[in-house]
Design an enzyme around this catalytic site. Structure first.
Site, PDB file in Angstrom:
ATOM      1  N   SER A 113       6.466  -2.138   3.581  1.00 42.09           N
ATOM      2  CA  SER A 113       5.040  -2.774   4.063  1.00 42.09           C
ATOM      3  C   SER A 113       5.529  -3.657   5.552  1.00 42.09           C
ATOM      4  O   SER A 113       6.122  -3.766   5.997  1.00 42.09           O
ATOM      5  CB  SER A 113       4.417  -2.901   2.881  1.00 42.09           C
ATOM      6  OG  SER A 113       3.507  -2.956   3.171  1.00 42.09           O
ATOM      7  N   GLU A 207       0.387   8.713   3.289  1.00 43.11           N
ATOM      8  CA  GLU A 207       0.252   7.261   3.650  1.00 43.11           C
ATOM      9  C   GLU A 207      -0.365   6.570   4.791  1.00 43.11           C
ATOM     10  O   GLU A 207      -0.046   6.954   5.720  1.00 43.11           O
ATOM     11  CB  GLU A 207       1.290   5.985   2.788  1.00 43.11           C
ATOM     12  CG  GLU A 207       2.313   5.447   3.625  1.00 43.11           C
ATOM     13  CD  GLU A 207       3.429   4.837   3.141  1.00 43.11           C
ATOM     14  OE1 GLU A 207       3.297   3.490   3.340  1.00 43.11           O
ATOM     15  OE2 GLU A 207       4.581   5.659   3.007  1.00 43.11           O
ATOM     16  N   HIS A 237       2.232   4.502  -1.347  1.00 43.65           N
ATOM     17  CA  HIS A 237       2.568   3.479  -0.023  1.00 43.65           C
ATOM     18  C   HIS A 237       4.094   2.701  -1.308  1.00 43.65           C
ATOM     19  O   HIS A 237       3.806   2.424  -2.073  1.00 43.65           O
ATOM     20  CB  HIS A 237       1.754   2.430  -0.489  1.00 43.65           C
ATOM     21  CG  HIS A 237       1.962   1.355   0.770  1.00 43.65           C
ATOM     22  ND1 HIS A 237       2.921   1.482   1.948  1.00 43.65           N
ATOM     23  CD2 HIS A 237       1.880  -0.070   0.115  1.00 43.65           C
ATOM     24  CE1 HIS A 237       3.121   0.390   2.353  1.00 43.65           C
ATOM     25  NE2 HIS A 237       2.559  -0.569   1.782  1.00 43.65           N
TER      26      HIS A 237
END
Length: 270
Positions: A113, A207, A237
């Site tokens: 991320s 995502e 995610h």
């Protein structure tokens, strides 16, 4: 092993976790079978606003065990107190500290991320400074373009229950603190990737950050970088951090193990 599931390793395997007492804070996560002459450097997610190495230590330890590689998990400064470039500065300081003891050719970056964006930004920063970079980088579900204009924000709004355009907008504003999102050290997908090492990019097609990974992969490949892109359908995610609980997480980490073995393979004379 490409495309196959990695057999689940014992999540209770012997793993030593040590706080190095460094600045920035670094946890050394070392499985019993891991050698000391190679390493992954991990940057956690959390939108640059939250998270810590301790928060992700369990997932990182399970993946480190699968990789049979020690991991240095970096605690970079968060945007609530220290916006950009503090996180990049901390990533650079951590890399210098670790590379003082381990050959860069035996180091790979890993980020999830926002941590994937930070790992990518670190590669660009190392090139700017002329510092020898690592053997490669693993970028999972990465936030790589803080302009937040990708079509997948709208297209995958209904299928991504973890991240959203609202969260991205808030987090970007805190991290940018008035700086332009087009700065490549903020949005590394927009950077010059010439001469960079192998990038292993994994993302879910479901995502909102899907297009960030596709943009980086496209731009890096156009610059001649060896990009290994895997798109998984229907996964949440940062699904890789669930390893070994789901088939998709086992496939993702299985591919990571395969690629890491190639990056760290001994060079033989022909």
């Amino acid at each position: 092993m490409s495309g196959t599931e990695l057999a689940a390793r014992d999540p209770h395997a012997d793993v030593r976790i040590e706080d190095l007492g460094s600045t920035p804070p670094i946890l050394r996560i070392q499985p019993a079978a891991a050698p000391s002459d190679s390493a992954l450097i991990h940057f956690h997610g959390g939108g640059y606003r939250k998270g810590s190495p301790r928060m992700f230590a369990g997932s990182v330890a399970r993946i480190a065990t699968a990789c049979e590689t020690q991991v240095f998990a970096v605690g970079y400064r968060l945007s609530g107190v220290s916006p950009f470039p503090a996180a990049v500065d901390d990533a650079l300081a951590a890399y210098r500290l670790i590379a003082a003891d381990i050959d860069p050719d035996r180091i790979a970056l890993w980020g999830d991320s926002a941590g994937g964006g930070l790992a990518a930004a670190l590669l660009l920063r190392l090139r700017q400074l002329g510092i020898p970079g690592p053997a490669g980088a693993f970028l999972f579900s990465s936030w790589l373009d803080l302009r937040n204009t990708a079509a997948s924000y709208a297209g995958n709004r209904a299928t991504d229950r973890i991240f959203s355009i609202e969260l991205a907008t808030e987090a970007a504003a805190a991290y940018l603190a008035g700086r332009p999102a087009t700065d490549p050290l903020i949005s590394p997908a927009l950077g010059d990737w010439t001469g960079q090492p192998r990038l292993v990019v994994q993302v879910s097609g479901a995502e909102v950050l899907r297009d960030d990974s596709l943009l980086l992969a496209r731009n890096a490949a156009a610059a001649g970088v060896d990009v290994r892109l895997k798109v998984y359908e229907g996964e949440p995610h940062i699904w890789n951090l669930a390893y070994p609980a789901t088939p998709a997480s086992r496939r993702a980490i299985g591919f990571m193990v395969e690629q890491l073995g190639e990056l760290f393979a001994p060079v033989t004379d022909t």
